[in-house]
Design a protein around this motif. Structure first.
Motif, PDB file in Angstrom:
ATOM      1  N   LYS A  45       9.809   4.577  -1.355  1.00 14.72           N
ATOM      2  CA  LYS A  45      10.231   4.792  -2.736  1.00 14.72           C
ATOM      3  C   LYS A  45      11.743   4.602  -2.799  1.00 14.72           C
ATOM      4  O   LYS A  45      12.505   5.404  -2.253  1.00 14.72           O
ATOM      5  CB  LYS A  45       9.846   6.207  -3.174  1.00 14.72           C
ATOM      6  CG  LYS A  45      10.113   6.532  -4.635  1.00 14.72           C
ATOM      7  CD  LYS A  45       9.654   7.954  -4.936  1.00 14.72           C
ATOM      8  CE  LYS A  45       9.824   8.318  -6.394  1.00 14.72           C
ATOM      9  NZ  LYS A  45       9.393   9.710  -6.674  1.00 14.72           N
ATOM     10  N   LYS A 202      11.541   1.790  -7.358  1.00 16.10           N
ATOM     11  CA  LYS A 202      10.779   0.644  -6.870  1.00 16.10           C
ATOM     12  C   LYS A 202       9.984   1.078  -5.647  1.00 16.10           C
ATOM     13  O   LYS A 202      10.536   1.681  -4.718  1.00 16.10           O
ATOM     14  CB  LYS A 202      11.723  -0.502  -6.505  1.00 16.10           C
ATOM     15  CG  LYS A 202      11.008  -1.765  -6.041  1.00 16.10           C
ATOM     16  CD  LYS A 202      12.005  -2.873  -5.740  1.00 16.10           C
ATOM     17  CE  LYS A 202      11.283  -4.152  -5.307  1.00 16.10           C
ATOM     18  NZ  LYS A 202      12.243  -5.250  -5.026  1.00 16.10           N
ATOM     19  N   THR A 204       7.779  -0.035  -2.428  1.00 13.32           N
ATOM     20  CA  THR A 204       7.497  -1.152  -1.520  1.00 13.32           C
ATOM     21  C   THR A 204       6.663  -0.654  -0.356  1.00 13.32           C
ATOM     22  O   THR A 204       6.723   0.525   0.020  1.00 13.32           O
ATOM     23  CB  THR A 204       8.798  -1.776  -0.980  1.00 13.32           C
ATOM     24  OG1 THR A 204       9.577  -0.762  -0.332  1.00 13.32           O
ATOM     25  CG2 THR A 204       9.610  -2.394  -2.096  1.00 13.32           C
ATOM     26  N   GLY A 214       5.900  -6.240   1.138  1.00 11.09           N
ATOM     27  CA  GLY A 214       5.661  -6.610  -0.246  1.00 11.09           C
ATOM     28  C   GLY A 214       5.725  -5.438  -1.202  1.00 11.09           C
ATOM     29  O   GLY A 214       5.793  -4.267  -0.808  1.00 11.09           O
ATOM     30  N   SER A 215       5.674  -5.765  -2.479  1.00  9.76           N
ATOM     31  CA  SER A 215       5.733  -4.746  -3.522  1.00  9.76           C
ATOM     32  C   SER A 215       4.405  -4.013  -3.610  1.00  9.76           C
ATOM     33  O   SER A 215       3.337  -4.613  -3.472  1.00  9.76           O
ATOM     34  CB  SER A 215       6.063  -5.407  -4.864  1.00  9.76           C
ATOM     35  OG  SER A 215       6.043  -4.476  -5.899  1.00  9.76           O
ATOM     36  N   TYR A 216       4.471  -2.738  -3.845  1.00 17.94           N
ATOM     37  CA  TYR A 216       3.260  -1.926  -3.961  1.00 17.94           C
ATOM     38  C   TYR A 216       2.639  -2.125  -5.343  1.00 17.94           C
ATOM     39  O   TYR A 216       3.311  -2.038  -6.377  1.00 17.94           O
ATOM     40  CB  TYR A 216       3.594  -0.446  -3.742  1.00 17.94           C
ATOM     41  CG  TYR A 216       2.464   0.486  -4.100  1.00 17.94           C
ATOM     42  CD1 TYR A 216       1.275   0.458  -3.380  1.00 17.94           C
ATOM     43  CD2 TYR A 216       2.570   1.358  -5.173  1.00 17.94           C
ATOM     44  CE1 TYR A 216       0.234   1.290  -3.707  1.00 17.94           C
ATOM     45  CE2 TYR A 216       1.535   2.196  -5.514  1.00 17.94           C
ATOM     46  CZ  TYR A 216       0.354   2.157  -4.780  1.00 17.94           C
ATOM     47  OH  TYR A 216      -0.691   2.983  -5.102  1.00 17.94           O
ATOM     48  N   ASP A 218       1.802  -4.640  -6.914  1.00 19.56           N
ATOM     49  CA  ASP A 218       2.433  -5.715  -7.686  1.00 19.56           C
ATOM     50  C   ASP A 218       3.470  -5.194  -8.679  1.00 19.56           C
ATOM     51  O   ASP A 218       3.650  -5.752  -9.768  1.00 19.56           O
ATOM     52  CB  ASP A 218       1.370  -6.526  -8.444  1.00 19.56           C
ATOM     53  CG  ASP A 218       0.442  -7.281  -7.505  1.00 19.56           C
ATOM     54  OD1 ASP A 218       0.930  -7.739  -6.444  1.00 19.56           O
ATOM     55  OD2 ASP A 218      -0.753  -7.400  -7.818  1.00 19.56           O
ATOM     56  N   GLY A 219       4.113  -4.100  -8.305  1.00 18.45           N
ATOM     57  CA  GLY A 219       5.186  -3.566  -9.145  1.00 18.45           C
ATOM     58  C   GLY A 219       4.730  -2.810 -10.363  1.00 18.45           C
ATOM     59  O   GLY A 219       5.529  -2.507 -11.266  1.00 18.45           O
ATOM     60  N   ASP A 222       6.724   0.354 -10.792  1.00 22.97           N
ATOM     61  CA  ASP A 222       8.177   0.244 -10.740  1.00 22.97           C
ATOM     62  C   ASP A 222       8.780   0.430 -12.141  1.00 22.97           C
ATOM     63  O   ASP A 222       8.160   0.077 -13.145  1.00 22.97           O
ATOM     64  CB  ASP A 222       8.601  -1.116 -10.204  1.00 22.97           C
ATOM     65  CG  ASP A 222       8.155  -1.335  -8.758  1.00 22.97           C
ATOM     66  OD1 ASP A 222       7.686  -0.364  -8.142  1.00 22.97           O
ATOM     67  OD2 ASP A 222       8.275  -2.475  -8.267  1.00 22.97           O
TER      68      ASP A 222
END
Length: 633
Positions: A45, A202, A204, A214-216, A218-219, A222
């Motif tokens: 985080k 954000k 990740t 990668g992004s958790y 798909d963002g 966020d």
């Protein structure tokens, strides 16, 4: 009946269990996202710190800006076998720093991030970021520190610093983390909620080696950081910087207000310091030096100082007496029969106009004496409390004895003594006029800050009302959102017709009265002013001057106080009129007077005057000694 109820309860219970088991099956077996998260077993985080709002003057010049830096955070539970020697060499820190900072972080939490190292420059971040892969548990966040391009107004603008332990623990809504910056003083504190913006976050995914995966989701979860709102002040930076130069070698303060709006045009407490020294890694050391400085540069003498108003208070006395019918503009009093002495002046102050012009102490003693005697014809001065209460109420409408409401977190109320004060000091009904007559000339128990003196000048300029003095007149991109209380109109209930006799005397005080040697005269501008000499327990009296200009349709009201400078017309008045000249003409034509004031050091004047009094021969500046010898007004 009982068996039927039992079957219903069991049915509901098993239905709930079935729902939970189905959801668990979906999360652990069917949903690929949670399966991925489970395999990597780490979601980071990352907080995104918003850029703090900037602060501008009335003409769009930057007063407070930001410079990007990086802060390093540590999660103690994730730090494994730290090579301290390599770590120290990489970051330029000591082992003692590591030990103490890590101990503090562990005491806070082993699994939550704590600030480890603040304000790495972009260059330092680029140099160490790749190497930090060898040190798990440490991460960076983009941050900023404040810069002050104008190098002025440190007390009014304030500074930011790490949130205190008490403030952190007492948050009503959890927002700040340990180590976060918050406004500590000045506008930075007053407008903290507007300036700070809104933090973003954000998520990740990381594998067990700490590698980015990668992004958790798909963002989906966020949020973007929202930058803080800018503040647009009413300050005229050119006038402010001129005040800084004129106060070179002096202690005191100056504040200027636009009478028609209450907007503050300049606000300086002296000696001042460059606010940049309280921004950056050297904050603690520099703050300690400022705190120990005997001239107290950290003190805000404008809004929080306590001073006797001196002869400037005579204007209030006269206006109250006129409204109450105790005097008229043509009222004359003898120079004798008063326990206060008169200043040397040509002619007799046989009316109010000339009493203001020459700042005649006995005249205003008699004004106050007659005011207190109103309606108490028998033994009037033992019955002074009868009128003191009414007098106090009328003076209070000028803002005395209470806060004016400026948009700063610290403002002193000052003291406006009344019946309760004197009963407590002398005993109930044990005091009389002889105990309070010093109020007539602004001495004794009454005390104000310099903001109130400038506000008095603005009130007279407006012929009877004032608007809450304020520094900020716009917030955000549209420059709106200012608290309506900052534009509130306050009426004194003094009839406008009573101001003309006062204002005429003020203009003559500048042009041919108590202001020394024509130093208050600005060609083409009618300045109305009043000198004051305020008693000081330490050293010489304080030099005080309030004024507004021009006489008709005033654009600026001002108050200046120079500590230990003596007569109000000798030092405070020239400084004030130079600032008026700069604001109204956008330039200073009286360059000789300007240079004289810039180069005048009050400590030097005091030393020369003391040597002369002791009969010690010395090479000196004749003008400086003339200032030291000025009579009090």
């Amino acid at each position: 009946m009982f068996q039927d109820r039992k079957q219903v309860i069991l049915g509901v219970f098993f239905a709930i269990c079935a729902v939970y088991l189905s959801r668990l099956l979906y999360l652990q077996v069917i949903d690929k996202t949670y399966h991925s998260v489970g395999s990597t077993n780490a979601i980071r985080k990352e907080w995104q710190v918003p850029v703090r709002g900037q602060i501008y003057d009335r003409n769009g010049n930057l007063l407070v800006a930001n410079e990007d830096v990086y802060d390093m955070y540590v999660v103690p539970g994730k730090v494994k076998k730290l090579d301290t020697s390599m770590f120290c060499a990489l970051l330029g820190i000591t082992k003692n720093y590591i030990d103490s900072t890590m101990a503090a972080a562990r005491s806070y939490s082993r699994n939550r991030a704590s600030l480890f190292l603040r304000q790495l420059s972009k260059e330092d971040y680029a140099r160490v970021s790749d190497a930090m892969l060898n040190f798990p548990g440490f991460s960076f966040e983009l941050s900023f520190f404040r810069t002050y391009p104008a190098h002025t107004m440190a007390n009014a603008l304030g500074y930011i610093g790490e949130i205190s332990k008490m403030a952190y623990e007492n948050q009503e809504v959890e927002y700040y983390r340990r180590g976060d910056y918050v406004g500590i003083t000045g506008l930075e504190k007053q407008y903290e909620l507007e300036l700070r913006g809104r933090r973003g976050v954000k998520f990740t995914m990381m594998n067990v080696k700490g590698e980015f995966k990668g992004s958790y989701a798909d963002g989906k979860y966020d949020t973007l950081a929202v930058i803080g709102k800018n503040l647009y002040t009413s300050i005229d930076i050119e006038v402010q910087q001129l005040a800084d130069s004129l106060f070179n070698g002096k202690t005191g303060c100056a504040v200027a207000i636009e009478p028609s709006t209450g907007e503050i045009l300049a606000m300086g407490s002296y000696p001042y310091y460059d606010p940049n020294i309280l921004s950056g890694k050297q904050f603690a050391r520099n703050f300690k030096e400022l705190y120990r400085n005997p001239d107290k540069p950290l003190n805000d003498r404008v809004a929080t100082g306590f001073f006797r108003p001196g002869s400037t208070f005579k204007l209030v006395q006269a206006l109250v007496a006129l409204q109450m019918g105790a005097i008229s503009p043509s009222t004359a009093f003898p120079l004798g029969g008063a326990p206060v002495k008169c200043h040397p002046h040509a002619g007799s102050p046989n009316d109010l106009h000339n009493a203001v012009r020459f700042s005649c102490n006995p005249y205003f003693y008699h004004v106050f004496r007659k005011t207190m005697a109103m309606g108490t014809e028998t033994n009037p001065f033992r019955e002074a409390p009868v009128m003191l209460s009414k007098w106090q109420q009328m003076v209070a409408r000028f803002g005395y004895g209470s806060k004016l409401g400026i948009d700063l977190p610290t403002e002193s109320s000052g003291l406006l003594p009344g019946i309760k004060y004197y009963d407590k000091r002398y005993g109930a009904h044990q005091w009389k006029f002889s105990n309070i007559y010093s109020l007539s000339i602004g001495e004794g128990e009454v005390s104000v800050n310099m903001l109130k003196m400038a506000n008095l000048a603005a009130t007279i300029a407006n012929r009877g009302y004032w608007i809450t003095p304020h520094l900020v007149n716009g917030v955000g991109q549209q420059a709106k959102g200012v608290n309506t209380a900052l534009k509130e109109v306050h009426k004194t209930d003094i009839d406008p017709k009573h101001f003309e006799a006062i204002i005429g005397g003020m203009q003559d005080a500048v042009e041919r009265g108590t202001v020394s040697g024509g130093a208050g005269i600005v060609p083409g501008i009618a300045i109305c002013g009043k000198t004051g000499t305020s008693q000081n327990k330490k050293g010489k009296d304080n030099s005080v001057f309030i004024a507004f200009a021009p006489r008709e349709n005033p654009k600026i009201a001002i108050a200046v106080m120079v500590q230990n400078a003596g007569a109000g017309g000798s030092v405070a008045a020239p400084i004030a009129t130079l600032l008026i000249e700069k604001y109204l003409k956008r330039k200073v034509e009286r360059q000789e007077l300007k240079e004289r004031m810039v180069n005048l050091s009050i400590k030097t004047v005091e030393a020369m005057a003391a040597r002369k009094q002791a009969g010690v021969p010395t090479k000196t500046n004749n003008h400086a000694l003339a200032l030291a010898a000025q009579p009090k007004h």
